[in-house]
Write a protein that holds these residues in place. Structure first.
Motif, PDB file in Angstrom:
ATOM      1  N   VAL A  70      20.906  -4.624  -0.023  1.00 30.33           N
ATOM      2  CA  VAL A  70      20.004  -3.686   0.647  1.00 30.33           C
ATOM      3  C   VAL A  70      18.674  -3.618  -0.108  1.00 30.33           C
ATOM      4  N   ARG A  71      18.720  -3.574  -1.426  1.00 34.43           N
ATOM      5  CA  ARG A  71      17.478  -3.542  -2.209  1.00 34.43           C
ATOM      6  C   ARG A  71      16.644  -4.797  -1.962  1.00 34.43           C
ATOM      7  N   ASN A  72      17.326  -5.927  -1.883  1.00 31.08           N
ATOM      8  CA  ASN A  72      16.624  -7.180  -1.638  1.00 31.08           C
ATOM      9  C   ASN A  72      15.945  -7.167  -0.270  1.00 31.08           C
ATOM     10  N   SER A  73      16.622  -6.614   0.740  1.00 26.43           N
ATOM     11  CA  SER A  73      16.002  -6.564   2.067  1.00 26.43           C
ATOM     12  C   SER A  73      14.769  -5.663   2.044  1.00 26.43           C
ATOM     13  N   ARG A  74      14.820  -4.599   1.254  1.00 26.93           N
ATOM     14  CA  ARG A  74      13.647  -3.724   1.109  1.00 26.93           C
ATOM     15  C   ARG A  74      12.527  -4.439   0.366  1.00 26.93           C
ATOM     16  N   THR A  76      11.868  -7.613   0.008  1.00 30.74           N
ATOM     17  CA  THR A  76      11.261  -8.749   0.701  1.00 30.74           C
ATOM     18  C   THR A  76      10.548  -8.324   1.980  1.00 30.74           C
ATOM     19  N   SER A  77      10.654  -7.057   2.338  1.00 29.02           N
ATOM     20  CA  SER A  77       9.958  -6.533   3.508  1.00 29.02           C
ATOM     21  C   SER A  77       8.467  -6.417   3.200  1.00 29.02           C
ATOM     22  N   ASN A  78       7.648  -6.469   4.253  1.00 25.18           N
ATOM     23  CA  ASN A  78       6.192  -6.361   4.063  1.00 25.18           C
ATOM     24  C   ASN A  78       5.792  -5.013   3.494  1.00 25.18           C
ATOM     25  N   ASN A  79       6.405  -3.944   4.004  1.00 23.85           N
ATOM     26  CA  ASN A  79       6.099  -2.627   3.450  1.00 23.85           C
ATOM     27  C   ASN A  79       7.271  -1.682   3.706  1.00 23.85           C
ATOM     28  N   TRP A  80       7.230  -0.567   3.001  1.00 26.27           N
ATOM     29  CA  TRP A  80       8.311   0.408   3.066  1.00 26.27           C
ATOM     30  C   TRP A  80       8.497   0.934   4.481  1.00 26.27           C
ATOM     31  N   TRP A  83      10.298  -1.494   6.828  1.00 20.12           N
ATOM     32  CA  TRP A  83      11.709  -1.635   6.446  1.00 20.12           C
ATOM     33  C   TRP A  83      12.460  -0.343   6.772  1.00 20.12           C
ATOM     34  N   TYR A  84      11.845   0.775   6.421  1.00 20.87           N
ATOM     35  CA  TYR A  84      12.469   2.086   6.647  1.00 20.87           C
ATOM     36  C   TYR A  84      12.783   2.290   8.125  1.00 20.87           C
ATOM     37  N   ASN A  85      11.854   1.928   8.995  1.00 22.97           N
ATOM     38  CA  ASN A  85      12.054   2.108  10.428  1.00 22.97           C
ATOM     39  C   ASN A  85      13.056   1.120  11.017  1.00 22.97           C
ATOM     40  N   SER A  86      13.227  -0.022  10.361  1.00 23.19           N
ATOM     41  CA  SER A  86      14.166  -1.025  10.883  1.00 23.19           C
ATOM     42  C   SER A  86      15.610  -0.743  10.479  1.00 23.19           C
ATOM     43  N   TYR A 176      13.708   4.841  -2.793  1.00 22.69           N
ATOM     44  CA  TYR A 176      12.556   5.699  -2.543  1.00 22.69           C
ATOM     45  C   TYR A 176      11.358   4.838  -2.168  1.00 22.69           C
ATOM     46  N   ASN A 177      10.395   5.420  -1.525  1.00 22.71           N
ATOM     47  CA  ASN A 177       9.171   4.716  -1.170  1.00 22.71           C
ATOM     48  C   ASN A 177       8.307   4.638  -2.416  1.00 22.71           C
ATOM     49  N   TRP A 178       8.448   3.579  -3.166  1.00 21.98           N
ATOM     50  CA  TRP A 178       7.711   3.456  -4.424  1.00 21.98           C
ATOM     51  C   TRP A 178       6.568   2.458  -4.331  1.00 21.98           C
ATOM     52  N   LYS A 179       6.398   1.853  -3.164  1.00 27.19           N
ATOM     53  CA  LYS A 179       5.295   0.889  -3.019  1.00 27.19           C
ATOM     54  C   LYS A 179       4.020   1.585  -2.647  1.00 27.19           C
TER      55      LYS A 179
END
Length: 179
Positions: A70-74, A76-80, A83-86, A176-179
């Motif tokens: 799950v962390r990896n999918s977050r 490699t996502s373009n932004n939080w 990813w959060y919405n998906s 958490y949204n750390w980006k």
């Protein structure tokens, strides 16, 4: 005559001390049996404990691997936000595609029904039923819930059954949204 009496007494005294009595032999055998039974019980306990410890170690690694997927999918996502919405709240199955070695997360409405497979050539655990690999004792479910501050709570739970006893191991993490 006194000499004869003395020699008879010496013979009697010597013969009463020769060998063990039946009672002494039974007591000695009892002590030996109790010692052997105790030693065998200890060996049996040690062998059972080492097998259980090995399974717990595998389960702990599988649970941690679920969190890392799950962390990896977050990561490699373009932004939080995308990813959060998906990722919606619910249960997921994490499996690796053996063709390209990429992890996927699949929504799972019936967690823990399917067992993981193990490929001894690659050392990987996966869910692809069509692929080769032996069935294992383990099943893994990843549950994602949204917290009050917008964080995602991850629970990676591995279950297995050993000697008619069910075991469960859970790892909990927060993103958490750390980006």
């Amino acid at each position: 005559m006194k000499t004869e009496d003395r020699s008879k007494n010496m013979v009697k005294a010597k013969s009463s001390q020769d060998g063990f009595t039946l009672l002494e032999v039974i007591i000695s055998l009892g002590i030996i049996v109790v010692g052997l039974v105790g030693a065998l019980a200890l060996v049996n306990f040690t062998l059972n404990s080492s097998g259980t410890s090995s399974l717990k170690l595998i389960a702990a690694n599988l649970a941690q691997e679920g969190i890392e997927v799950v962390r990896n999918s977050r990561d490699t996502s373009n932004n939080w936000t995308s990813w959060y919405n998906s990722i919606s709240d619910g249960s997921y199955r994490a499996s690796i595609n053996l063709a390209n070695y990429k992890w996927t997360m699949i929504s799972d409405s019936t967690p823990h029904e399917e067992k993981l497979r193990f490929d001894s050539n690659t050392g990987l655990y996966f869910y692809e039923p069509s692929a080769s690999g032996s069935l294992t004792l383990f099943s893994r479910a990843i549950t994602i819930t949204t917290g009050p501050a917008g964080e995602k709570q991850l629970i990676s739970e591995v279950k297995w059954q050993e000697r008619n006893r069910s075991h469960t191991l859970k790892v909990v993490s927060y993103l958490y949204n750390w980006k």
